[in-house]
Design an enzyme around this catalytic site. Structure first.
Site, PDB file in Angstrom:
ATOM      1  CE1 TYR A  84      -5.468  -5.542   3.632  1.00 47.77           C
ATOM      2  CE2 TYR A  84      -3.145  -4.943   3.532  1.00 47.77           C
ATOM      3  CZ  TYR A  84      -4.320  -5.303   2.905  1.00 47.77           C
ATOM      4  OH  TYR A  84      -4.347  -5.409   1.550  1.00 47.77           O
TER       5      TYR A  84
ATOM      6  NE  ARG B 119      -4.012  -1.902  -0.070  1.00 50.53           N
ATOM      7  CZ  ARG B 119      -5.175  -1.928   0.567  1.00 50.53           C
ATOM      8  NH1 ARG B 119      -5.464  -0.988   1.452  1.00 50.53           N
ATOM      9  NH2 ARG B 119      -6.047  -2.888   0.360  1.00 50.53           N
TER      10      ARG B 119
END
Length: 379
Positions: A228, A122
């Protein structure tokens, strides 16, 4: 070089890894593209549309894979299909590598250079090729629209001569990409929306979309960082369960989106919580394939509990909006290949030092190269 696009064979998979738009751009890179017949059927793309874009149509998997140097797929092809790929083939797909411990060694043994798009880091450079985000965004939207169809009252407040219909109350569990899109969609439909997430950064995102934040805020949540969520302690889960029980009971619709990368989804909505909901309520579980956030979810099914709560546990939520999902997924793969395309050699160049390649490349040259899938060293 030849690039093959396979027809998906997994149950519930309706997406395709290329579209006529991306086929044209792949050909512009210097590739010959062959698409297996019927590959676009679930996404409303006929073979003739691929043909008009310049692709060849393969009669079956064997014909499609013959002489292919690169293979695009949505799900990881099964072993019998992979056996038809040449050694050195670059396979780009959603591998779900953590779910099957035998997969990565098998890919290495077959000499397939495998790219797992779900493991994309990410980082800013990778945003345009982030398949998890593009697909989760659509899943969040689809979750709310299917809840709206199932819910027998209505989302917005409606004032009529016969009386007033109150707005639906929607509670979203997990404020990642899917959850935020679910919040936005439910708000557009006129619902009163609240949401929760264990990451403190999500609080402001939830509020910025006009939803109320519900959550336990302590030192443990303050330590949550990154895209996450990490697994929480038993003490936190107990505090969260008490708050969830009260919140779930007063909402009409609960959208579950909580996932932990590489692990079974946490059960957040327990059977007693479901039993406390009003008849006619709806639970949508986007985590159904990973075990489910609701204890009573049945993966792949919609069912009604004894107290009249409908639980939607469909598999592959992005596949339920296949046209849009395929368009975005195909662009993700095109962006990935284009970023690592050597224009002079007209071939992909995947430097091992690149952070993106480090994140997604599972195997290369018959060896496992990803740090998380290295075999254990002998004692």
């Amino acid at each position: 070089m030849r690039l093959a696009v396979l027809r998906e064979r997994h149950a519930f998979e309706t997406r395709v890894a290329a579209t006529p738009e991306t086929v044209k751009k792949l050909i512009a890179l210097g590739l010959a593209v062959v698409v297996e017949t019927g590959a676009g059927h679930g996404a409303a793309i006929a073979d003739d549309e691929f043909r008009a874009a310049g692709a060849e149509i393969g009669a079956d998997a064997a014909a499609t894979l013959a002489e292919a140097d690169i293979v695009f797929a949505v799900q990881m092809p099964e072993a019998d299909i992979r056996a038809q790929m040449r050694r050195g083939t670059l396979l780009v797909a959603i591998a779900n590598a953590f779910a099957d411990t035998s997969l990565v060694p098998a890919l290495a043994e077959a000499g397939i250079d495998a790219v797992a798009m779900e493991l994309l880091p990410r980082i800013t450079r990778a945003q345009a090729m982030d398949v998890l985000s593009s697909q989760a965004n659509l899943a969040g939207y689809r979750a709310v629209t299917e809840a709206a169809v199932t819910f027998q009252r209505g989302f917005p407040m409606m004032m009529t001569a016969a009386g007033t219909v109150p707005p639906a109350r929607v509670f979203v569990i997990g404020a990642g990409v899917a959850g935020l899109q679910a919040i936005a969609t439910a708000r557009r439909l006129g619902a009163i929306v609240s949401a929760t997430d264990v990451r403190p950064a999500a609080k402001e995102e939830i509020k910025s979309l006009g939803a109320a934040f519900v959550g336990v805020e302590d030192e443990e949540t303050a330590a949550q960082t990154g895209a996450y969520a990490r697994e929480m302690s038993e003490a936190f889960r107990q505090k969260q369960a008490e708050l969830m029980a009260a919140t779930v009971a007063k909402n009409d619709i609960v959208i579950c989106t909580a996932l932990v990368m590489g692990r079974k989804a946490p059960v957040i909505v327990t059977a007693p919580m479901v039993a406390a909901m009003r008849p006619g309520s709806v639970i949508v579980d986007l985590a159904a394939e990973s075990g489910g956030n609701c204890a009573q979810t049945v993966a792949g099914e919609s069912h009604v509990t004894e107290n009249g709560v409908t639980i939607l546990g469909w598999r592959n939520w992005p596949g339920r909006i296949a046209v849009a999902a395929s368009n975005l997924y195909a662009r993700n793969l095109l962006t990935f290949l284009s970023m690592f395309w050597d224009k002079e050699a007209k071939a992909p160049k995947l430097p091992e030092s690149d952070d993106i390649i480090k994140g997604v490349l599972l195997t290369r040259g018959g060896a496992v190269v990803h740090s998380q899938f290295q075999p254990p060293k002998a004692a």
